[in-house]
Design an enzyme around this catalytic site. Structure first.
Site, PDB file in Angstrom:
ATOM      1  N   LYS A  91       0.867  -1.187   0.000  1.00 25.87           N
ATOM      2  CA  LYS A  91       0.000   0.000   0.000  1.00 25.87           C
ATOM      3  C   LYS A  91       0.900   1.233   0.000  1.00 25.87           C
ATOM      4  O   LYS A  91       1.777   1.365   0.854  1.00 25.87           O
ATOM      5  CB  LYS A  91      -0.891   0.006   1.242  1.00 25.87           C
ATOM      6  N   ASP A 125      -1.349  -2.156  -4.316  1.00 29.73           N
ATOM      7  CA  ASP A 125      -2.785  -2.070  -4.027  1.00 29.73           C
ATOM      8  C   ASP A 125      -3.282  -0.682  -4.402  1.00 29.73           C
ATOM      9  O   ASP A 125      -2.510   0.280  -4.415  1.00 29.73           O
ATOM     10  CB  ASP A 125      -3.049  -2.260  -2.517  1.00 29.73           C
ATOM     11  N   MET A 126      -4.594  -0.578  -4.652  1.00 29.74           N
ATOM     12  CA  MET A 126      -5.162   0.755  -4.891  1.00 29.74           C
ATOM     13  C   MET A 126      -5.969   1.166  -3.662  1.00 29.74           C
ATOM     14  O   MET A 126      -6.794   0.405  -3.189  1.00 29.74           O
ATOM     15  CB  MET A 126      -6.058   0.741  -6.132  1.00 29.74           C
ATOM     16  N   GLN A 155     -10.006  -0.319  -9.930  1.00 31.49           N
ATOM     17  CA  GLN A 155     -11.276  -0.550  -9.218  1.00 31.49           C
ATOM     18  C   GLN A 155     -12.469  -0.238 -10.128  1.00 31.49           C
ATOM     19  O   GLN A 155     -12.601   0.888 -10.606  1.00 31.49           O
ATOM     20  CB  GLN A 155     -11.331   0.378  -7.992  1.00 31.49           C
ATOM     21  N   ARG A 176      -4.534  -6.171 -11.300  1.00 27.64           N
ATOM     22  CA  ARG A 176      -5.570  -6.830 -10.483  1.00 27.64           C
ATOM     23  C   ARG A 176      -6.822  -5.978 -10.638  1.00 27.64           C
ATOM     24  O   ARG A 176      -6.775  -4.777 -10.363  1.00 27.64           O
ATOM     25  CB  ARG A 176      -5.164  -6.889  -9.018  1.00 27.64           C
ATOM     26  N   GLY A 180     -13.371  -2.522  -5.676  1.00 30.09           N
ATOM     27  CA  GLY A 180     -12.921  -1.337  -4.925  1.00 30.09           C
ATOM     28  C   GLY A 180     -13.681  -1.255  -3.616  1.00 30.09           C
ATOM     29  O   GLY A 180     -14.917  -1.225  -3.602  1.00 30.09           O
ATOM     30  N   THR A 218     -12.327 -11.193  -7.206  1.00 29.78           N
ATOM     31  CA  THR A 218     -13.710 -11.073  -6.739  1.00 29.78           C
ATOM     32  C   THR A 218     -14.178 -12.391  -6.147  1.00 29.78           C
ATOM     33  O   THR A 218     -13.682 -13.454  -6.530  1.00 29.78           O
ATOM     34  CB  THR A 218     -14.649 -10.652  -7.889  1.00 29.78           C
ATOM     35  N   HIS A 219     -15.141 -12.290  -5.214  1.00 34.17           N
ATOM     36  CA  HIS A 219     -15.808 -13.492  -4.685  1.00 34.17           C
ATOM     37  C   HIS A 219     -17.236 -13.544  -5.180  1.00 34.17           C
ATOM     38  O   HIS A 219     -18.013 -14.382  -4.746  1.00 34.17           O
ATOM     39  CB  HIS A 219     -15.807 -13.471  -3.150  1.00 34.17           C
ATOM     40  N   ARG A 280     -12.501  -2.939   7.521  1.00 38.98           N
ATOM     41  CA  ARG A 280     -12.999  -2.969   6.135  1.00 38.98           C
ATOM     42  C   ARG A 280     -13.572  -4.341   5.797  1.00 38.98           C
ATOM     43  O   ARG A 280     -14.618  -4.459   5.182  1.00 38.98           O
ATOM     44  CB  ARG A 280     -11.881  -2.605   5.154  1.00 38.98           C
ATOM     45  N   ARG A 281     -12.862  -5.388   6.188  1.00 38.17           N
ATOM     46  CA  ARG A 281     -13.330  -6.750   5.867  1.00 38.17           C
ATOM     47  C   ARG A 281     -14.646  -7.047   6.574  1.00 38.17           C
ATOM     48  O   ARG A 281     -15.550  -7.623   6.010  1.00 38.17           O
ATOM     49  CB  ARG A 281     -12.296  -7.797   6.287  1.00 38.17           C
TER      50      ARG A 281
HETATM   51  P1  FDA Z   1     -19.104  -8.653  -3.024  1.00 37.64           P
HETATM   52  O1  FDA Z   1     -18.693  -7.677  -1.997  1.00 37.64           O
HETATM   53  O2  FDA Z   1     -20.419  -8.475  -3.674  1.00 37.64           O
HETATM   54  O3  FDA Z   1     -19.000 -10.094  -2.377  1.00 37.64           O
HETATM   55  C1  FDA Z   1     -19.487 -11.255  -3.041  1.00 37.64           C
HETATM   56  C2  FDA Z   1     -19.664 -12.335  -1.981  1.00 37.64           C
HETATM   57  O4  FDA Z   1     -18.399 -12.680  -1.416  1.00 37.64           O
HETATM   58  C3  FDA Z   1     -20.496 -11.876  -0.786  1.00 37.64           C
HETATM   59  O5  FDA Z   1     -21.869 -12.048  -1.030  1.00 37.64           O
HETATM   60  C4  FDA Z   1     -19.973 -12.774   0.306  1.00 37.64           C
HETATM   61  O6  FDA Z   1     -20.534 -14.062   0.174  1.00 37.64           O
HETATM   62  C5  FDA Z   1     -18.515 -12.897  -0.024  1.00 37.64           C
HETATM   63  N1  FDA Z   1     -17.704 -11.900   0.694  1.00 37.64           N
HETATM   64  C6  FDA Z   1     -17.130 -10.784   0.179  1.00 37.64           C
HETATM   65  N2  FDA Z   1     -16.391 -10.130   1.098  1.00 37.64           N
HETATM   66  C7  FDA Z   1     -16.530 -10.848   2.241  1.00 37.64           C
HETATM   67  C8  FDA Z   1     -16.003 -10.720   3.548  1.00 37.64           C
HETATM   68  N3  FDA Z   1     -15.195  -9.715   3.897  1.00 37.64           N
HETATM   69  N4  FDA Z   1     -16.327 -11.652   4.468  1.00 37.64           N
HETATM   70  C9  FDA Z   1     -17.131 -12.700   4.149  1.00 37.64           C
HETATM   71  N5  FDA Z   1     -17.652 -12.884   2.924  1.00 37.64           N
HETATM   72  C10 FDA Z   1     -17.373 -11.980   1.984  1.00 37.64           C
HETATM   73  N6  FDA Z   1     -10.045  -3.257  -2.983  1.00 37.64           N
HETATM   74  C11 FDA Z   1      -9.441  -2.064  -3.199  1.00 37.64           C
HETATM   75  O7  FDA Z   1     -10.087  -1.029  -3.160  1.00 37.64           O
HETATM   76  N7  FDA Z   1      -8.095  -2.017  -3.451  1.00 37.64           N
HETATM   77  C12 FDA Z   1      -7.328  -3.141  -3.522  1.00 37.64           C
HETATM   78  O8  FDA Z   1      -6.117  -3.050  -3.774  1.00 37.64           O
HETATM   79  C13 FDA Z   1      -7.963  -4.395  -3.301  1.00 37.64           C
HETATM   80  N8  FDA Z   1      -7.251  -5.555  -3.331  1.00 37.64           N
HETATM   81  C14 FDA Z   1      -7.916  -6.763  -3.296  1.00 37.64           C
HETATM   82  C15 FDA Z   1      -7.220  -7.948  -3.471  1.00 37.64           C
HETATM   83  C16 FDA Z   1      -7.883  -9.151  -3.571  1.00 37.64           C
HETATM   84  C17 FDA Z   1      -7.128 -10.414  -3.804  1.00 37.64           C
HETATM   85  C18 FDA Z   1      -9.323  -9.165  -3.448  1.00 37.64           C
HETATM   86  C19 FDA Z   1     -10.091 -10.441  -3.601  1.00 37.64           C
HETATM   87  C20 FDA Z   1     -10.010  -8.014  -3.200  1.00 37.64           C
HETATM   88  C21 FDA Z   1      -9.330  -6.794  -3.104  1.00 37.64           C
HETATM   89  N9  FDA Z   1      -9.991  -5.609  -2.848  1.00 37.64           N
HETATM   90  C22 FDA Z   1      -9.344  -4.414  -3.033  1.00 37.64           C
HETATM   91  C23 FDA Z   1     -11.365  -5.636  -2.274  1.00 37.64           C
HETATM   92  C24 FDA Z   1     -12.415  -5.566  -3.358  1.00 37.64           C
HETATM   93  O9  FDA Z   1     -12.402  -4.299  -3.949  1.00 37.64           O
HETATM   94  C25 FDA Z   1     -13.811  -5.828  -2.780  1.00 37.64           C
HETATM   95  O10 FDA Z   1     -14.095  -4.904  -1.793  1.00 37.64           O
HETATM   96  C26 FDA Z   1     -13.992  -7.204  -2.180  1.00 37.64           C
HETATM   97  O11 FDA Z   1     -13.342  -8.173  -2.921  1.00 37.64           O
HETATM   98  C27 FDA Z   1     -15.493  -7.570  -2.120  1.00 37.64           C
HETATM   99  O12 FDA Z   1     -16.042  -7.489  -3.414  1.00 37.64           O
HETATM  100  P2  FDA Z   1     -16.492  -8.778  -4.252  1.00 37.64           P
HETATM  101  O13 FDA Z   1     -16.109  -8.544  -5.677  1.00 37.64           O
HETATM  102  O14 FDA Z   1     -15.957 -10.004  -3.656  1.00 37.64           O
HETATM  103  O15 FDA Z   1     -18.084  -8.704  -4.236  1.00 37.64           O
END
Ligand code: FDA
Length: 306
Positions: A91, A125-126, A155, A176, A180, A218-219, A280-281
């Site tokens: 970061k 990271d962003m 993002q 990546r 966001g 993404t998840h 945040r998480r």
């Molecule tokens: P969404 O938030 O809709 O989640 C989809 C599903 O995943 C949810 O319904 C839930 O089931 C599950 N889930 C998601 N987050 C969870 C959690 N914390 N606990 C439990 N379950 C959860 N952002 C950023 O701004 N700068 C960055 O550099 C990064 N770097 C980064 C690296 C990596 C490897 C990942 C996977 C993510 C990031 N992010 C990030 C975070 C990203 O922007 C985003 O906030 C999260 O991945 C959640 O978004 P989803 O796309 O997963 O969708």
């Protein structure tokens, strides 16, 4: 998310730190580098790769920013010694961006230089939108100086991102792509869930069309499906893209994707500065955040009624 849960999520910063720590432990490898090494070793055994993050952001003292840069030297040495399949994520505010661009540049150059010595790679990271311009500027400067072991994050929440893809295309960046995490105003960001998804797909198309290596982070099941369909339509081989997930999130799905033959990298944060990352998480996981906030509120009310 219920209205009650979303209201409770906003209260999370008021929750005592030990409670946050307890509930967020699934997202963090531990306090020490050896915790991160063990975590990545387990991930490697399960067929996934790692990207290790030394926790620390919004650093306000130069010595602290330099200490984080130095900590990455130890991370690379440990990755090498344990023969782990892992790179690192940094970061820029942890490397001092909030103090001065030049200090941050110096620290980043140091980390990238150490990485190159080990044949390894650094992902920037962003962070929030106030840092986007400086982050992309620094990324371009270092790439133009020949530091090719460096990638960046974009993002899909931000309206500017498709233009950023176009502006970066001449560098063939390793990107990546994520939604966001930082909530930004509607003037610069999409605020609607479906619009963020749609822009993710649009940016992914633009990146793949530009021949970039993409880490799809993404998840979101719908986005995983859309992304894999696009990757397959373009006939990309397993080494030409990767999927990325956060430690502690959708682990069963992670194992399935690995079993299907996709390369998947897990974000592995460790260190003493765990608080901001944890909040945040937890805020992304309203059911959990709601449980914590309710438990805490219950405790406070209970104490108050004694
Ligand atoms: P969404 O938030 O809709 O989640 C989809 C599903 O995943 C949810 O319904 C839930 O089931 C599950 N889930 C998601 N987050 C969870 C959690 N914390 N606990 C439990 N379950 C959860 N952002 C950023 O701004 N700068 C960055 O550099 C990064 N770097 C980064 C690296 C990596 C490897 C990942 C996977 C993510 C990031 N992010 C990030 C975070 C990203 O922007 C985003 O906030 C999260 O991945 C959640 O978004 P989803 O796309 O997963 O969708």
């Amino acid at each position: 998310m219920s209205l009650l849960d979303s209201a409770l999520v906003r209260l999370l910063p008021a929750v005592p730190k030990p409670v946050v720590q307890l509930f967020s432990s699934r997202y963090i490898a531990g306090a020490t580098l050896s915790d991160a090494v063990w975590c990545v070793r387990d991930l490697n055994t399960a067929g996934a790769m790692g990207t290790i993050d030394v926790l620390g952001e919004e650093i306000t003292r130069e010595e602290e920013a330099r200490a984080i840069a130095q900590a990455y030297r130890d991370v690379f040495a440990s990755i090498d010694e344990a023969a782990l399949d892992s790179n690192v994520s940094v970061k820029l505010t942890g490397l001092g961006l909030g103090l001065s661009y030049d200090l941050c540049r110096e620290n980043l150059l140091y980390v990238v230089g150490v990485a190159a010595g080990y044949g390894n790679f650094v992902r920037i990271d962003m962070e929030d939108a106030s840092t986007t311009d400086d982050t992309l500027r620094l990324y371009r400067e270092l790439r133009e100086e020949g530091h090719d072991n460096l990638g960046v994050v974009l993002q899909s929440r931000l309206r500017r991102t498709v233009d950023d893809v176009e502006a970066l295309a001449d560098l063939r960046p390793s990107v990546r792509l994520c939604k966001g995490i930082y909530l930004e105003p509607g003037t610069i960001a999409f605020t609607d869930y479906e619009a963020i998804r749609a822009n993710f797909v649009r940016c992914l198309d633009a990146l793949l069309d530009a021949g970039c290596y993409v880490g799809v982070a993404t998840h979101d099941e719908w986005l995983i499906g859309e992304s894999l369909a696009r990757i397959s339509q373009r006939g990309l081989a397993p080494l030409e893209y990767e999927l990325q997930m956060l430690l502690g999130v959708r682990e069963e799905r992670r194992d399935e994707l690995v079993a299907e033959g996709h390369r998947l990298r897990v974000y592995v944060p460790f260190g003493e500065h765990w608080y901001s990352y944890s909040v945040r998480r937890l805020q992304e996981n309203p059911a959990m955040a709601g449980t914590i906030a309710r438990a805490t509120a219950g405790r406070v009310l209970h104490l108050g009624s004694r």
